[in-house]
Design a protein around this motif. Sequence first.
Motif, short mmCIF file in Angstrom:
data_model
loop_
_atom_site.label_atom_id
_atom_site.label_comp_id
_atom_site.label_asym_id
_atom_site.label_seq_id
_atom_site.Cartn_x
_atom_site.Cartn_y
_atom_site.Cartn_z
N SER A 20 -69.63 -27.46 -62.48
CA SER A 20 -70.39 -26.26 -62.15
C SER A 20 -71.60 -26.63 -61.30
N GLU A 263 -72.31 -7.10 -59.60
CA GLU A 263 -71.56 -8.16 -58.92
C GLU A 263 -72.45 -8.90 -57.92
N THR A 265 -71.56 -10.14 -55.00
CA THR A 265 -70.86 -10.09 -53.72
C THR A 265 -70.93 -8.66 -53.22
N GLY A 290 -65.85 -12.36 -56.04
CA GLY A 290 -66.35 -13.65 -56.52
C GLY A 290 -67.85 -13.60 -56.70
N GLU A 291 -68.47 -14.76 -56.85
CA GLU A 291 -69.92 -14.85 -56.95
C GLU A 291 -70.47 -15.71 -55.83
N TYR A 292 -71.32 -15.08 -54.99
CA TYR A 292 -71.98 -15.76 -53.89
C TYR A 292 -73.46 -15.41 -54.04
N TRP A 310 -71.31 -20.87 -54.54
CA TRP A 310 -69.97 -20.37 -54.27
C TRP A 310 -69.17 -20.42 -55.58
N ASN A 311 -69.07 -19.24 -56.23
CA ASN A 311 -68.28 -19.08 -57.45
C ASN A 311 -68.66 -20.05 -58.57
N ARG A 312 -69.94 -20.40 -58.62
CA ARG A 312 -70.49 -21.27 -59.66
C ARG A 312 -69.88 -22.67 -59.68
N LYS A 313 -69.09 -22.98 -58.66
CA LYS A 313 -68.45 -24.29 -58.59
C LYS A 313 -69.03 -25.16 -57.49
#
Length: 324
Positions: A20, A263, A265, A290-292, A310-313
């Motif tokens: 993460s 959200e 995004t 997604g999550e940005y 970027w998407n917690r990754k």
Amino acid sequence: MKFEVTKEFIIDSSNAPTPSAHASTLVKMDNGEILAAWFGGKHEKNDDVDIWYSRRSSKGWSKPERITAAEDIPHWNPVLYKKEDGTIVLFFKVGKTIPDWQTYYVVSTDNARTWTKPVELVEGDVSGGRGPVKNKAIRLQSGRILAPTSCEKNKDWKAFVDVSDDDMKTWERTEFIERPKRYGRVVGMIQPTLWESEPDKVHMLLRTNAHFIYRSDSVDGGKTWCPAYKTALFNNNSGIDVVQLDDGKLYLVMNPIRQNWGERTPLNVIVSEDNGETWDMGVVLESMPGEYSYPGMVANGNELLITYTWNRKYIVFAKVKVVK
């Protein structure tokens, strides 16, 4: 107004050192390289979360390296700052929980090749954090440095500014920004982002839990601030960041969602030509599901340099060139 956008991953599936990653920050160093930092571990709040950083040279991004102030305790929210002599300061939070975290910092004088040992910014501080909490500090035309910060003790979100008149040797905090009520409840606000429009005229935009970004202004170099007031900008209770280019235009990177904890995004850059009174669409950085989120942004001539989650990754680096 037109924009040229390039994007690349700082870390992705091929080189991410942790499962993460979140809350990135960046700065351009005197040797022309870009330095980025973020926190990473198994997941946010886990004891293995530390601060990671990477440098972008002509060869691309370097292998991520770790900075830690203590083993088996979560690290959070790095913030980078470059002094006038090229010294790089990296602030970050350390603590089991956000309300009780403390601010540490490290210093590099060799373009992030080596760092000093982490030390507390304000020794013994138990107030809930000092110094920059997410967004970059700014140096005013007077030479004063302002660090935008906030406190989350007792689930009560309050923002303030830390002020240094001796090049970050010591800090003096302001009073909390006065908060209005909305629908009968005091608006919670954290993570300010700052700019100076004229000498000693300073402004902040704030993340809130009230569906909108709020604003406050100072006419005395950030020592005192007017009561916060609502803008027309939507806020999903996620991080924002602002910069001002040499032509006076403001650029704000944010998720334009009108919902508390909504959200994350899309992720957009918007622009203001009247000191933040009105805003126009600039460019969309991300629009897919997604999550940005949690962008960091600095100015580089007529370019915006941006990092974000970027998407917690992974962490993305974007360069947005303003084409006139």
